[in-house]
Design an enzyme around this catalytic site. Sequence first.
Site, PDB file in Angstrom:
ATOM      1  N   LYS A 178       0.822  -1.209   0.000  1.00 24.08           N
ATOM      2  CA  LYS A 178       0.000   0.000   0.000  1.00 24.08           C
ATOM      3  C   LYS A 178       0.854   1.255   0.000  1.00 24.08           C
ATOM      4  CE  LYS A 178      -1.230  -0.224   4.906  1.00 24.08           C
ATOM      5  NZ  LYS A 178      -2.354  -0.330   5.810  1.00 24.08           N
TER       6      LYS A 178
HETATM    7  N1  GLU Z   1      -2.457  -3.353  11.976  1.00 23.59           N
HETATM    8  C1  GLU Z   1      -1.811  -4.529  11.512  1.00 23.59           C
HETATM    9  C2  GLU Z   1      -1.620  -4.409  10.009  1.00 23.59           C
HETATM   10  O1  GLU Z   1      -2.316  -3.651   9.380  1.00 23.59           O
HETATM   11  C3  GLU Z   1      -2.683  -5.723  11.809  1.00 23.59           C
HETATM   12  C4  GLU Z   1      -1.973  -6.973  12.104  1.00 23.59           C
HETATM   13  C5  GLU Z   1      -2.900  -7.962  12.772  1.00 23.59           C
HETATM   14  O2  GLU Z   1      -3.914  -8.301  12.159  1.00 23.59           O
HETATM   15  O3  GLU Z   1      -2.634  -8.350  13.898  1.00 23.59           O
HETATM   16  O4  GLU Z   1      -0.751  -5.071   9.488  1.00 23.59           O
END
Ligand code: GLU
Length: 481
Positions: A251
């Site tokens: 992204k």
């Molecule tokens: N905020 C994390 C990401 O976007 C999420 C990881 C998870 O799902 O634990 O990679």
Amino acid sequence: MNGIVRTRFAPSPTGFMHIGNLRTGLYAYLFARHNGGKFILRIEDTDRERMVEGAEQMVYRTLAAAGIDYDEGPDRDGGVGPYVQSERAGIYREYAEKLVELGGAYYCFCTKERLESLHGENGTHTYDRHCRDLSPDEVKARIAAGEPYVIRQKVPDGVVSSYRDMVFGEISVSAEDIEDGVLLKSDGMPTYNFANVVDDHLMGITHVIRGTEYLSSTPKYNLIYDAFGWERPQYMHLPPIMKDATRKLSKRYGDANFEDFVAKGYLPQAVVNYVALLGWCPKNNAEKMTMEEMIELFDVDGISVSSSIFDEAKMRWLNGEYLKAMSEEEFLAVSRPWIEGAVGEGYDVREIARLMQTRADVLGEIPEKIAFLCSFGEYDLAMYEHKKMKVDLDVAKRAVKVSIAALEGLGEWDEESIKAAVQAAAEEAGMKSGQVMFSMRVALTGQPSTPGGAIEMAVVLGKDESMRRLRFSQELLDAKE
Ligand code: GLU
């Protein structure tokens, strides 16, 4: 399974919602629904520096458009919120302090300069546990004196931390390879390493579904669960989606953003369907599936351990299948903005839509395919030459004359009447109707290829415009001697 399944999707609002993020959310959703469980949305916004304006809104919009419906989230309270990490700072602090009491973490007062002096050859370092054994009194005194500190994980000596991933199987990491990493930063914000554990536990998450980038840090997180005496969740790590053989979709570089595809004329449900197939194959090998079918068929055994390559051509094909399977009314509804945007008013949108339904894989192809409706002018007469059909300029000249004569006085302007009139006139003139149709199509459009034959072109153009173009072409042909 004992108790109700609870999964979550935990995006960080740090950029677009690319296909890989969407797939993680989709699988967590499918798994929860397949098992009659709950699906939770949590926004992971503790990395304030990487936050991107508007990215959180994009998460909500994308999930809504994709038909991924969450039971609990920032705007749907399920009693274990808040569901936005930045609103949970007090919770992380409380649990970090509790972990210190339980012997699973410790205060660290090391300065930035000291940490930098630990740098290894490649610029990274492993914390040398300098503050691990400070006495409680010293810690108290230094905090009281206002010294800045972080709270670090106290990784137990000599253990091997293992778990069984539902996709990848047994994963083990030995404690000596795990750093006493920071759990709570000096600004009081948690690191991901800590927040994911506290949140997943407090939110009652039974199955953690996320990308493989967390596969090998999970043993470290499990040590935190153990130190708290909490039950560990099950884990399902998902292999990456690649943009080609060597590069992951990302992204940060704006790769493969869901909303961009929709803007290009992909149907959200087709994108979601395609995304589901990136790393999962249902037992019956189905490709085109509704959300209900995916929920019904979803199973962990079908998830592959190898990465998949995002193939836009395949998604295009699938989108075309969705368009073809629509009713005429449905297709009219989704294609209308594209058609009107391209040709404006004065055309029979329904006729154009009918023509386009089997001829476009993506709605965004429509404007180009119908551009000939609004632009018509001098064109290359070589287009009339068709050896196989035995058409040359002379034949074309006669054919155009025949079509003008056949259509001039025609009252009804629909496919049947036009076809009957042209065929009769061709026969009368002793010409093959294929020769007349071919020449008439070129005369009507001035294009080497068109999204339909002569009759269909005449219908969408309408009688006045068709006659004007046929006469213009007749003049062009006559002028060539
Ligand atoms: N905020 C994390 C990401 O976007 C999420 C990881 C998870 O799902 O634990 O990679």
